[in-house]
Design a protein around this motif. Sequence first.
Motif, PDB file in Angstrom:
ATOM      1  N   PHE A 200      41.925 -95.764   1.120  1.00  0.00           N
ATOM      2  CA  PHE A 200      42.152 -94.573   0.312  1.00  0.00           C
ATOM      3  C   PHE A 200      41.105 -94.551  -0.801  1.00  0.00           C
ATOM      4  O   PHE A 200      40.832 -95.561  -1.438  1.00  0.00           O
ATOM      5  CB  PHE A 200      43.547 -94.606  -0.298  1.00  0.00           C
ATOM      6  N   LEU A 201      40.511 -93.381  -1.027  1.00  0.00           N
ATOM      7  CA  LEU A 201      39.505 -93.233  -2.073  1.00  0.00           C
ATOM      8  C   LEU A 201      40.161 -92.651  -3.317  1.00  0.00           C
ATOM      9  O   LEU A 201      40.702 -91.546  -3.287  1.00  0.00           O
ATOM     10  CB  LEU A 201      38.364 -92.338  -1.600  1.00  0.00           C
ATOM     11  N   HIS A 202      40.129 -93.388  -4.409  1.00  0.00           N
ATOM     12  CA  HIS A 202      40.750 -92.940  -5.646  1.00  0.00           C
ATOM     13  C   HIS A 202      39.879 -91.930  -6.383  1.00  0.00           C
ATOM     14  O   HIS A 202      40.389 -91.015  -7.029  1.00  0.00           O
ATOM     15  CB  HIS A 202      41.030 -94.148  -6.548  1.00  0.00           C
ATOM     16  N   ALA A 203      38.577 -92.079  -6.301  1.00  0.00           N
ATOM     17  CA  ALA A 203      37.656 -91.182  -7.005  1.00  0.00           C
ATOM     18  C   ALA A 203      37.564 -89.844  -6.287  1.00  0.00           C
ATOM     19  O   ALA A 203      37.810 -89.749  -5.074  1.00  0.00           O
ATOM     20  CB  ALA A 203      36.277 -91.821  -7.112  1.00  0.00           C
ATOM     21  N   THR A 204      37.208 -88.808  -7.038  1.00  0.00           N
ATOM     22  CA  THR A 204      36.996 -87.483  -6.448  1.00  0.00           C
ATOM     23  C   THR A 204      35.522 -87.101  -6.441  1.00  0.00           C
ATOM     24  O   THR A 204      35.110 -86.280  -5.625  1.00  0.00           O
ATOM     25  CB  THR A 204      37.793 -86.413  -7.214  1.00  0.00           C
ATOM     26  N   ASP A 205      34.719 -87.677  -7.327  1.00  0.00           N
ATOM     27  CA  ASP A 205      33.286 -87.419  -7.346  1.00  0.00           C
ATOM     28  C   ASP A 205      32.623 -88.196  -6.210  1.00  0.00           C
ATOM     29  O   ASP A 205      32.867 -89.395  -6.052  1.00  0.00           O
ATOM     30  CB  ASP A 205      32.690 -87.857  -8.693  1.00  0.00           C
ATOM     31  N   PRO A 206      31.776 -87.542  -5.386  1.00  0.00           N
ATOM     32  CA  PRO A 206      31.203 -88.228  -4.223  1.00  0.00           C
ATOM     33  C   PRO A 206      30.407 -89.474  -4.570  1.00  0.00           C
ATOM     34  O   PRO A 206      30.455 -90.472  -3.845  1.00  0.00           O
ATOM     35  CB  PRO A 206      30.299 -87.160  -3.598  1.00  0.00           C
ATOM     36  N   ARG A 207      29.668 -89.464  -5.689  1.00  0.00           N
ATOM     37  CA  ARG A 207      28.900 -90.656  -6.048  1.00  0.00           C
ATOM     38  C   ARG A 207      29.819 -91.809  -6.430  1.00  0.00           C
ATOM     39  O   ARG A 207      29.548 -92.966  -6.090  1.00  0.00           O
ATOM     40  CB  ARG A 207      27.932 -90.337  -7.190  1.00  0.00           C
ATOM     41  N   ARG A 208      30.899 -91.515  -7.120  1.00  0.00           N
ATOM     42  CA  ARG A 208      31.849 -92.568  -7.483  1.00  0.00           C
ATOM     43  C   ARG A 208      32.632 -93.033  -6.257  1.00  0.00           C
ATOM     44  O   ARG A 208      33.047 -94.193  -6.177  1.00  0.00           O
ATOM     45  CB  ARG A 208      32.763 -92.090  -8.591  1.00  0.00           C
ATOM     46  N   GLN A 209      32.847 -92.134  -5.306  1.00  0.00           N
ATOM     47  CA  GLN A 209      33.449 -92.557  -4.043  1.00  0.00           C
ATOM     48  C   GLN A 209      32.530 -93.539  -3.330  1.00  0.00           C
ATOM     49  O   GLN A 209      32.988 -94.544  -2.764  1.00  0.00           O
ATOM     50  CB  GLN A 209      33.712 -91.336  -3.159  1.00  0.00           C
ATOM     51  N   LEU A 210      31.233 -93.262  -3.363  1.00  0.00           N
ATOM     52  CA  LEU A 210      30.267 -94.167  -2.753  1.00  0.00           C
ATOM     53  C   LEU A 210      30.331 -95.544  -3.402  1.00  0.00           C
ATOM     54  O   LEU A 210      30.367 -96.572  -2.705  1.00  0.00           O
ATOM     55  CB  LEU A 210      28.860 -93.585  -2.890  1.00  0.00           C
ATOM     56  N   ARG A 211      30.363 -95.581  -4.734  1.00  0.00           N
ATOM     57  CA  ARG A 211      30.457 -96.851  -5.443  1.00  0.00           C
ATOM     58  C   ARG A 211      31.738 -97.587  -5.071  1.00  0.00           C
ATOM     59  O   ARG A 211      31.749 -98.810  -4.898  1.00  0.00           O
ATOM     60  CB  ARG A 211      30.414 -96.582  -6.945  1.00  0.00           C
ATOM     61  N   GLU A 212      32.819 -96.834  -4.909  1.00  0.00           N
ATOM     62  CA  GLU A 212      34.113 -97.425  -4.552  1.00  0.00           C
ATOM     63  C   GLU A 212      34.059 -98.078  -3.172  1.00  0.00           C
ATOM     64  O   GLU A 212      34.568 -99.190  -2.968  1.00  0.00           O
ATOM     65  CB  GLU A 212      35.178 -96.328  -4.582  1.00  0.00           C
TER      66      GLU A 212
ATOM     67  N   ARG B 213      20.368 -90.168 -10.015  1.00  0.00           N
ATOM     68  CA  ARG B 213      21.788 -89.845  -9.831  1.00  0.00           C
ATOM     69  C   ARG B 213      22.554 -91.040  -9.290  1.00  0.00           C
ATOM     70  O   ARG B 213      23.663 -91.337  -9.729  1.00  0.00           O
ATOM     71  CB  ARG B 213      21.941 -88.644  -8.893  1.00  0.00           C
ATOM     72  N   LEU B 214      21.965 -91.734  -8.315  1.00  0.00           N
ATOM     73  CA  LEU B 214      22.649 -92.884  -7.739  1.00  0.00           C
ATOM     74  C   LEU B 214      22.654 -94.083  -8.681  1.00  0.00           C
ATOM     75  O   LEU B 214      23.610 -94.868  -8.714  1.00  0.00           O
ATOM     76  CB  LEU B 214      22.004 -93.259  -6.411  1.00  0.00           C
ATOM     77  N   ALA B 215      21.591 -94.216  -9.478  1.00  0.00           N
ATOM     78  CA  ALA B 215      21.541 -95.313 -10.445  1.00  0.00           C
ATOM     79  C   ALA B 215      22.662 -95.203 -11.467  1.00  0.00           C
ATOM     80  O   ALA B 215      23.116 -96.222 -12.012  1.00  0.00           O
ATOM     81  CB  ALA B 215      20.191 -95.340 -11.146  1.00  0.00           C
ATOM     82  N   GLU B 216      23.133 -94.000 -11.731  1.00  0.00           N
ATOM     83  CA  GLU B 216      24.227 -93.800 -12.695  1.00  0.00           C
ATOM     84  C   GLU B 216      25.523 -94.471 -12.220  1.00  0.00           C
ATOM     85  O   GLU B 216      26.408 -94.735 -13.035  1.00  0.00           O
ATOM     86  CB  GLU B 216      24.444 -92.313 -12.923  1.00  0.00           C
TER      87      GLU B 216
END
Length: 323
Positions: A167-179, A315-318
Amino acid sequence: MASLLHRSPQSTCEFRFYEELGDFLAPARRKRSFLHAFDGTPSVKDRIESLGVPHTEVDLILVDGEPVPFSHRLTGGERVAVYPMFERFELGEANRLRPAPLREPRFVLDVHLGRLASYLRLLGFDTLYRNDYEDDELERISRAQHRILLSRDTGLLKRSAVTHGAFLHATDPRRQLREVLDRFQLDSRVAPFTRCARCNGKVEALDMMSMAQPPDEHDPDRDHPDERDPPPGEPERRDPDPGEPERRDPRRTPPTGDPDSPPDIRDPTPPKPEKQGRNDVPANVLSGHGATLSRCGDCGQIYWPGSHLARLRQRLAEVGVSI
């Protein structure tokens, strides 16, 4: 009245869910112990999922201090502690509930995660995505092809046939990627620009004598699959609270006739392009990027390091991703 008099009394257990598992619970049950009533002798897995937590998110269950499997039966009076996936603490193999990690991490994504699919492909991960996948098909693909099912639909992840899911808790795609990278410890496996963001095919250095079509930039944010995330101003889909019936998004019909839709959305098996000569590449691109052109072996899309690359890296470095 007779049926009420003869009905067996309910039993109770004390439950405590730790860390991010509390996100699945009603606010009053987070970060604290609470009593849960039930009939009969259900499995601990049944009770955990009845409270809203998918089994894919659980890595350890202690009943009265002892590790137990999902099949353990509750009789009443026990204290149940439920823990999520551990990132920094190594559990003994005898205690783990999750199946062994897949040798090669491959993914299949729910219809709401189109932008994440592009990011995962950008980093070189084998990722299946279509905006018209039904739940049954997602379950079948995950099981038959040994793919990790990523979703924000708790009902889908509760299906017993789903053995590898998250399950992905984040809603922002970049934060989903980090997750995803954190949960499955994938940072060392990142191989940027080796898969096509549009169709998931493998991307290889281009033979300049077999040019197929004008090149394009490799940017998920500029041209990504037609995902099902809500547009700005539209309420975000909410996962049901514990006890509330599960509901799926009824808007299942994919868009048609969109000329800008990526090849894997218009046609999951696009034909290979006809090979043409190097004269089809614009002269300025050929002179500036001829040595760095690459092409997808499945859909024929050509990529080159355009001016967008610095912005994409920023963007990804963030979120701590380097390409």
